[in-house]
Design an enzyme around this catalytic site. Sequence first.
Site, PDB file in Angstrom:
ATOM      1  N   ASN A 256       0.801  -1.233   0.000  1.00 63.15           N
ATOM      2  CA  ASN A 256       0.000   0.000   0.000  1.00 63.15           C
ATOM      3  C   ASN A 256       0.831   1.278   0.000  1.00 63.15           C
ATOM      4  OD1 ASN A 256       0.764  -0.610   2.654  1.00 63.15           O
ATOM      5  ND2 ASN A 256      -0.927   0.576   3.492  1.00 63.15           N
TER       6      ASN A 256
ATOM      7  N   GLU B   2       3.443  -5.411  12.381  1.00 68.00           N
ATOM      8  CA  GLU B   2       2.505  -4.289  12.180  1.00 68.00           C
ATOM      9  C   GLU B   2       1.414  -4.807  11.269  1.00 68.00           C
ATOM     10  OE1 GLU B   2       2.770  -1.413  13.647  1.00 68.00           O
ATOM     11  OE2 GLU B   2       4.767  -1.670  14.489  1.00 68.00           O
TER      12      GLU B   2
ATOM     13  N   CYS C 253      -3.423   1.384   6.476  1.00 67.73           N
ATOM     14  CA  CYS C 253      -3.842   0.649   7.672  1.00 67.73           C
ATOM     15  C   CYS C 253      -4.470   1.568   8.714  1.00 67.73           C
ATOM     16  CB  CYS C 253      -2.651  -0.090   8.254  1.00 67.73           C
ATOM     17  SG  CYS C 253      -1.251   1.002   8.543  1.00 67.73           S
TER      18      CYS C 253
ATOM     19  N   GLU D 228       7.196   0.312  16.357  1.00 70.63           N
ATOM     20  CA  GLU D 228       8.301   0.838  15.564  1.00 70.63           C
ATOM     21  C   GLU D 228       8.346   2.346  15.773  1.00 70.63           C
ATOM     22  OE1 GLU D 228       7.740  -0.747  11.570  1.00 70.63           O
ATOM     23  OE2 GLU D 228       8.438  -2.704  12.264  1.00 70.63           O
TER      24      GLU D 228
HETATM   25  P1  NDP Z   1       0.225  -9.491   3.147  1.00 70.17           P
HETATM   26  O1  NDP Z   1       0.213  -9.982   4.532  1.00 70.17           O
HETATM   27  O2  NDP Z   1      -0.443 -10.291   2.103  1.00 70.17           O
HETATM   28  O3  NDP Z   1       1.709  -9.289   2.635  1.00 70.17           O
HETATM   29  C1  NDP Z   1       2.677  -8.487   3.284  1.00 70.17           C
HETATM   30  C2  NDP Z   1       4.052  -8.950   2.861  1.00 70.17           C
HETATM   31  O4  NDP Z   1       4.277 -10.258   3.346  1.00 70.17           O
HETATM   32  C3  NDP Z   1       4.239  -9.031   1.350  1.00 70.17           C
HETATM   33  O5  NDP Z   1       5.562  -8.696   1.022  1.00 70.17           O
HETATM   34  C4  NDP Z   1       3.955 -10.478   1.080  1.00 70.17           C
HETATM   35  O6  NDP Z   1       4.494 -10.921  -0.118  1.00 70.17           O
HETATM   36  C5  NDP Z   1       4.630 -11.126   2.282  1.00 70.17           C
HETATM   37  N1  NDP Z   1       4.203 -12.468   2.596  1.00 70.17           N
HETATM   38  C6  NDP Z   1       3.048 -13.105   2.283  1.00 70.17           C
HETATM   39  N2  NDP Z   1       3.067 -14.380   2.746  1.00 70.17           N
HETATM   40  C7  NDP Z   1       4.257 -14.552   3.372  1.00 70.17           C
HETATM   41  C8  NDP Z   1       4.875 -15.644   4.050  1.00 70.17           C
HETATM   42  N3  NDP Z   1       4.307 -16.843   4.158  1.00 70.17           N
HETATM   43  N4  NDP Z   1       6.089 -15.460   4.577  1.00 70.17           N
HETATM   44  C9  NDP Z   1       6.705 -14.268   4.482  1.00 70.17           C
HETATM   45  N5  NDP Z   1       6.193 -13.211   3.833  1.00 70.17           N
HETATM   46  C10 NDP Z   1       4.975 -13.337   3.284  1.00 70.17           C
HETATM   47  O7  NDP Z   1      -0.343  -8.007   3.202  1.00 70.17           O
HETATM   48  P2  NDP Z   1      -0.651  -7.058   1.973  1.00 70.17           P
HETATM   49  O8  NDP Z   1       0.571  -6.882   1.146  1.00 70.17           O
HETATM   50  O9  NDP Z   1      -1.917  -7.515   1.349  1.00 70.17           O
HETATM   51  O10 NDP Z   1      -0.875  -5.658   2.715  1.00 70.17           O
HETATM   52  C11 NDP Z   1      -2.079  -5.248   3.246  1.00 70.17           C
HETATM   53  C12 NDP Z   1      -2.112  -5.471   4.745  1.00 70.17           C
HETATM   54  O11 NDP Z   1      -1.057  -4.779   5.379  1.00 70.17           O
HETATM   55  C13 NDP Z   1      -3.389  -4.949   5.375  1.00 70.17           C
HETATM   56  O12 NDP Z   1      -3.886  -5.902   6.276  1.00 70.17           O
HETATM   57  C14 NDP Z   1      -2.918  -3.723   6.137  1.00 70.17           C
HETATM   58  O13 NDP Z   1      -3.705  -3.386   7.232  1.00 70.17           O
HETATM   59  C15 NDP Z   1      -1.545  -4.126   6.545  1.00 70.17           C
HETATM   60  N6  NDP Z   1      -0.768  -2.932   6.862  1.00 70.17           N
HETATM   61  C16 NDP Z   1      -0.449  -2.684   8.181  1.00 70.17           C
HETATM   62  C17 NDP Z   1       0.233  -1.539   8.537  1.00 70.17           C
HETATM   63  C18 NDP Z   1       0.621  -1.269   9.951  1.00 70.17           C
HETATM   64  O14 NDP Z   1       1.514  -0.468  10.165  1.00 70.17           O
HETATM   65  N7  NDP Z   1       0.007  -1.886  10.947  1.00 70.17           N
HETATM   66  C19 NDP Z   1       0.615  -0.536   7.515  1.00 70.17           C
HETATM   67  C20 NDP Z   1       0.247  -0.914   6.183  1.00 70.17           C
HETATM   68  C21 NDP Z   1      -0.424  -2.072   5.878  1.00 70.17           C
HETATM   69  P3  NDP Z   1       3.570 -10.951  -1.454  1.00 70.17           P
HETATM   70  O15 NDP Z   1       2.965  -9.614  -1.613  1.00 70.17           O
HETATM   71  O16 NDP Z   1       4.535 -11.252  -2.487  1.00 70.17           O
HETATM   72  O17 NDP Z   1       2.556 -12.012  -1.200  1.00 70.17           O
END
Ligand code: NDP
Length: 480
Positions: free
Chosen positions: A151, A249, A283, A461
């Site tokens: 995002n 996070e 988020c 963080e």
């Molecule tokens: P995901 O959990 O799908 O992915 C996040 C990252 O983790 C990506 O790089 C993804 O790779 C990777 N990933 C997925 N599966 C694995 C695994 N088994 N092992 C290690 N890494 C993995 O989230 P999104 O990318 O869909 O992002 C949206 C989410 O992020 C929302 O829930 C949002 O709320 C949260 N978010 C939280 C924030 C906070 O500060 N609390 C800030 C911003 C977003 P790939 O994309 O290649 O699958």
Amino acid sequence: MKKILNYIDGEFTAPIQNNWIENFNPSKGEVYGHIPNSTKEDVEKAYQAAQKAFPSWSTTTLNQRHTILSKIALLIEENLENLAQAEALDNGKPLSLAKTIDIPRASSNFKFFANAITQFSSEAHESIGKDAINITLRESIGVVACISPWNLPLYLFTWKIAPAIAAGNCVVAKPSEITPMTAFLLGEICNKAGLPNGVLNIVHGLGSITGQAIIEHPNIKAISFTGGTSTGAHIARIAAPLFKKLSLELGGKNPNIIFSDCDYDEMLETTVRSSFANQGQICLCGSRIFVEATIFEKFKKDFVKKVSALKVGDPFCSKTDIGALVSKTHLEKVKSYIDSTGEETGKLLFGGKKVNVENNENGYFLQPTIIEVYDNKCRLNQEEIFGPLVTIMPFNTEEEVVQMANDVKYGLSATLWTNNLNRTMKLTKQLHSGIVWVNTWLLRDLRTPFGGKKASGVGREGGNEALRFFTEPKNICIKY
Ligand code: NDP
């Protein structure tokens, strides 16, 4: 077609098995590049490079680290236009947003931690009467992982990498496979800034393969992860028996609580932003809006009017307020929530439809959507949707609204609009979230702790919290 490469040991390399994944332009709905489908072997190669670089990097002076991180910050600033263009193309967000928020913040992340590391102190405890002194050092951990979502691609990627390397660690990092472009460009910037080879290694690929190989690696000792709650839970399950340090996070379902005594115009402007900035894919967006019953009808009318004036369009058009959603899958997910809203759940007040943008007919555009809901227990109010969709609901008392605000599995942030000081103090303490904004939203000071309670994560963080996460304390007790 653009081709992205892994950045390992200061060099750009193709994945060992020569497998590639398609990368989509969300505003056109078409493939515009390919990225490595990296496997365990690529992750091992990145780990080895990081491991080799660690002894030297962890003993560089703070001044040297400060100089290199500051140079990276400067180069990001100098490449603002190019990076913003890449972010808008890859993510679908308005170019204006990438130029004013994403890329400047990526630069600030490096600038901030370049300075913060020079102020980060060890502690000493004198054991009075025992003729002993304890010195508590903060040592760098070794090789650590940074995994970020799609995002706010460069913004969140650098939010992790900057403190990790400032604290003397070497990094294996993975951006989201959906938005890899600016992470790729960062490699070149790091080389130009003189970051020694192997200090930062960027491996592209799928979460389930590349990400999985990173989290399972026995010698990667800490993981800073931002992403979905279920991925966070999965990472925690893998990491616990390997005794890795974790910062998670995760998702949010944040309340935006509006009392009638607030500064109405400012609240209205900000609420439009906190609902739909970055297509609602932040988020911290206030996706559940609770409005005091005495101003509910007025708010509804004014909010719908403002939101209906937002322009959904080409990310590269300067008049665009709302760009494309990040992927077809994500668009369909958000749309499915709208389509499955029955009359008993709520009433669609505005939006809900896909938008056909001229010259971008296959893009993933959706109207900003407002739904009036009748019960906080409904799916729309309980599940993280992470798109341009907000719900609104009236409330009568402080007790009632606090109960609804807290009655959700998440606890990332909350926003409160009121000019009553007693109410502010009472409610900010009662809200179950890591962050509370009063009469503002997303006003950030990088020194403050950032993170969520409950299913929104573990750890904080930001500022010294990030430097504490990326270091391990060692106590040395000296008897004299
Ligand atoms: P995901 O959990 O799908 O992915 C996040 C990252 O983790 C990506 O790089 C993804 O790779 C990777 N990933 C997925 N599966 C694995 C695994 N088994 N092992 C290690 N890494 C993995 O989230 P999104 O990318 O869909 O992002 C949206 C989410 O992020 C929302 O829930 C949002 O709320 C949260 N978010 C939280 C924030 C906070 O500060 N609390 C800030 C911003 C977003 P790939 O994309 O290649 O699958």
